[in-house]
Scaffold this active site. Structure first.
Site, PDB file in Angstrom:
ATOM      1  CE  LYS A  53      -1.129  -0.446   4.981  1.00  0.00           C
ATOM      2  NZ  LYS A  53      -0.547  -1.806   5.152  1.00  0.00           N
ATOM      3  CG  ASN A 113      -0.410   3.395   7.938  1.00  0.00           C
ATOM      4  OD1 ASN A 113      -0.382   3.554   9.140  1.00  0.00           O
ATOM      5  ND2 ASN A 113       0.124   2.328   7.354  1.00  0.00           N
ATOM      6  CG  HIS A 167      -1.887  -5.782  11.998  1.00  0.00           C
ATOM      7  ND1 HIS A 167      -0.709  -5.299  12.542  1.00  0.00           N
ATOM      8  CD2 HIS A 167      -1.993  -5.204  10.767  1.00  0.00           C
ATOM      9  CE1 HIS A 167      -0.139  -4.468  11.687  1.00  0.00           C
ATOM     10  NE2 HIS A 167      -0.887  -4.393  10.609  1.00  0.00           N
TER      11      HIS A 167
END
Length: 280
Positions: free
Chosen positions: A116, A139, A184
């Site tokens: 990303k 981010n 995660h």
């Protein structure tokens, strides 16, 4: 533009994102409270006098008296103190949501387990080359609320699953989930579908969805719809053709992979995704 006057706002976390949230409210002549469970969080000594700060533990009294809690993305919404506030009906949100409430310019929204940052940077460079006054953040690099200091024509945002958990007003001009792989899992104890559900929030309100042809987990929850445009390897509207070693749009050659400075099949696929996003 949202009005926060008269509300009791508590910001959780004094990191880079938390500081941008503090600056956001101060720029509107409004002083929030700040909680950081670290004893000496970075930036504490630079807080203006009007910003009350509680460090070293949670402050349940502040939380339960709040009208709005702004949480940094690294803090889980499953934290007992936050769950208690949510159960009371207190609004809990993040910096991306605050940002989305402030602007009416197009947003390119990008998420995924891998790639990303690369795709976000590529789309930003494409927009600059096309003479758009573009801001790149989220981010990657600059916190989004910092971008409000200037006026831009277009925002290209990298968004993590953590950021998307607290975002409900995003209406991207074009959005993508590049891929979904286990990541995660400490944050998503029920498994990859819980993680995917956070990613899928990026499509809510999106005008165009760029999906990975080979990965159905990147498609909207109910499957492909009229908003969807695909990218992939040897298939898709925008594709990396490994036989010809070129990027193609609907079968038409665009660029040989030998001319792309980034190397590796994964980066060529990132290039196809960036093309799909930029051409919208």
């Amino acid at each position: 533009m949202a009005n926060y006057q008269g509300k009791k706002v508590v910001i959780i976390g004094l990191g880079q994102t938390g500081q941008s949230c503090i600056d956001f409210f101060l720029s509107r002549q409004f002083a929030p409270r700040v909680i950081d469970t670290r004893i000496t969080p970075p930036g504490k000594d630079k807080l203006p006098a009007e910003v009350a700060c509680h460090c070293g533990s949670w402050n349940s009294e502040w939380l339960m008296a709040a009208d709005l809690i702004v949480v940094s993305p690294g803090i889980s919404l499953a934290t007992p103190e936050l769950k208690k506030a949510a159960d009371k009906g207190i609004e809990i949100t993040g910096d991306i949501e605050l940002f989305c409430r402030e602007i009416d310019k197009p947003i390119v929204a990008i998420t995924g387990s891998n790639g990303k940052s690369t795709v976000t940077a590529l789309v930003g460079e494409m927009a600059k080359a096309a003479n758009w006054h573009v801001a790149v953040g989220g981010n990657i690099g600059t916190p989004v609320l910092t971008l409000l200091a200037k006026d831009y024509d277009l925002y290209v945002l990298e968004l993590s699953s953590f950021q998307l958990e607290t975002t409900s007003s995003l209406k991207a001009a074009v959005a993508t989930i590049l891929n979904v792989t286990e990541d995660h899992m400490d944050r998503y104890p029920t498994g990859i579908e819980q993680y995917r559900a956070a990613k899928l929030r990026i499509y809510a309100g999106a005008k165009v969805c760029i999906i990975n042809e080979q990965e159905p987990q990147t498609w909207p929850l109910l499957g492909r719809d009229a908003r969807c445009i695909s990218f992939g390897i040897n298939s898709g509207d925008y594709q990396l053709n490994t036989r010809c070693q070129e990027l193609q749009i609907k079968g038409q050659p665009i660029i040989d992979t030998a001319e792309i400075r980034l190397v590796g099949q994964h980066n060529y696929l990132n290039g196809a995704a960036a093309l799909a996003l930029a051409m919208r």
